[in-house]
Design a protein around this motif. Structure first.
Motif, PDB file in Angstrom:
ATOM      1  N   PRO A   1     -55.736  -9.678 -65.348  1.00  0.00           N
ATOM      2  CA  PRO A   1     -54.821 -10.246 -64.348  1.00  0.00           C
ATOM      3  C   PRO A   1     -55.453 -10.173 -62.964  1.00  0.00           C
ATOM      4  CG  PRO A   1     -53.796  -8.402 -65.535  1.00  0.00           C
ATOM      5  CD  PRO A   1     -55.208  -8.487 -65.977  1.00  0.00           C
ATOM      6  N   SER A   2     -54.956 -10.965 -62.029  1.00  0.00           N
ATOM      7  CA  SER A   2     -55.521 -10.966 -60.675  1.00  0.00           C
ATOM      8  C   SER A   2     -55.204  -9.670 -59.924  1.00  0.00           C
ATOM      9  CB  SER A   2     -55.021 -12.171 -59.885  1.00  0.00           C
ATOM     10  OG  SER A   2     -53.613 -12.140 -59.792  1.00  0.00           O
ATOM     11  N   SER A   3     -54.088  -9.026 -60.258  1.00  0.00           N
ATOM     12  CA  SER A   3     -53.738  -7.736 -59.663  1.00  0.00           C
ATOM     13  C   SER A   3     -52.773  -7.003 -60.594  1.00  0.00           C
ATOM     14  CB  SER A   3     -53.122  -7.904 -58.270  1.00  0.00           C
ATOM     15  OG  SER A   3     -51.906  -8.605 -58.372  1.00  0.00           O
ATOM     16  N   ILE A   4     -52.726  -5.698 -60.434  1.00  0.00           N
ATOM     17  CA  ILE A   4     -51.830  -4.850 -61.219  1.00  0.00           C
ATOM     18  C   ILE A   4     -51.157  -3.884 -60.256  1.00  0.00           C
ATOM     19  CG2 ILE A   4     -51.663  -3.095 -63.039  1.00  0.00           C
ATOM     20  CD1 ILE A   4     -54.160  -4.343 -64.306  1.00  0.00           C
ATOM     21  N   ILE A   5     -49.831  -3.796 -60.356  1.00  0.00           N
ATOM     22  CA  ILE A   5     -49.060  -2.847 -59.547  1.00  0.00           C
ATOM     23  C   ILE A   5     -48.513  -1.790 -60.495  1.00  0.00           C
ATOM     24  CG2 ILE A   5     -47.045  -2.517 -58.069  1.00  0.00           C
ATOM     25  CD1 ILE A   5     -47.342  -5.520 -57.311  1.00  0.00           C
ATOM     26  N   VAL A   6     -48.759  -0.524 -60.169  1.00  0.00           N
ATOM     27  CA  VAL A   6     -48.273   0.594 -60.975  1.00  0.00           C
ATOM     28  C   VAL A   6     -47.335   1.430 -60.121  1.00  0.00           C
ATOM     29  CG1 VAL A   6     -48.914   2.649 -62.292  1.00  0.00           C
ATOM     30  CG2 VAL A   6     -50.431   0.661 -62.301  1.00  0.00           C
ATOM     31  N   ASN A   7     -46.094   1.601 -60.574  1.00  0.00           N
ATOM     32  CA  ASN A   7     -45.123   2.503 -59.951  1.00  0.00           C
ATOM     33  C   ASN A   7     -44.890   3.651 -60.918  1.00  0.00           C
ATOM     34  OD1 ASN A   7     -44.442   1.116 -57.516  1.00  0.00           O
ATOM     35  ND2 ASN A   7     -43.315  -0.354 -58.751  1.00  0.00           N
TER      36      ASN A   7
END
Length: 134
Positions: free
Chosen positions: A55-61
């Protein structure tokens, strides 16, 4: 009269395979897989496997149980919300491969430990994907 038990072992193999799949803590979406390798005592290790194409970016919370303080994080988080007890990472243009997020705590984690929500867009069609990891 003898019963044919030839199919009996095949049923157990199939049943055991299904149980292993259900009990697996790995969660996946198109192009990304995630699971906790460790999530108790004084640390949590979240493993993220990024497939090709990435993916172009990954956000992890990552949400940490209340009252627990982070001693160290690797890699460093982008943001920490003390009100929600939540750490956030943003990975821009991630390379395919394995990424580990390691949090060390000042005291042992209670109960089930930390949880994570991973958001990214599908590399194939751009649809938003959400992965919940417990």
């Amino acid at each position: 009269m003898k019963k044919n038990r030839r199919g009996f072992p095949n049923i157990w193999v199939l049943l055991l395979s299904c149980v292993c799949l259900v009990l697996s803590a790995e969660v996946r979406a198109e192009g990304v897989q995630a699971r906790y390798l460790e999530n108790s005592a004084g640390r949590s290790v979240l493993e993220i496997i990024i497939e090709n194409p990435a993916p172009s970016s990954i956000i992890v919370n990552q949400r940490i149980p209340g009252g627990i303080q982070v001693r160290s994080a690797s890699p460093e988080y982008s943001k920490f919300s003390s009100g929600k007890n939540e750490a956030k990472w943003l990975f821009k243009n991630p390379a395919p491969g394995v990424q580990h997020i390691i949090l060390n705590y000042k005291s042992p984690l209670p109960g089930r430990g930390a949880t994570a929500v991973i958001r990214c867009k599908s590399p194939k069609d751009g649809s938003l994907m959400t992965i919940n990891v417990e």
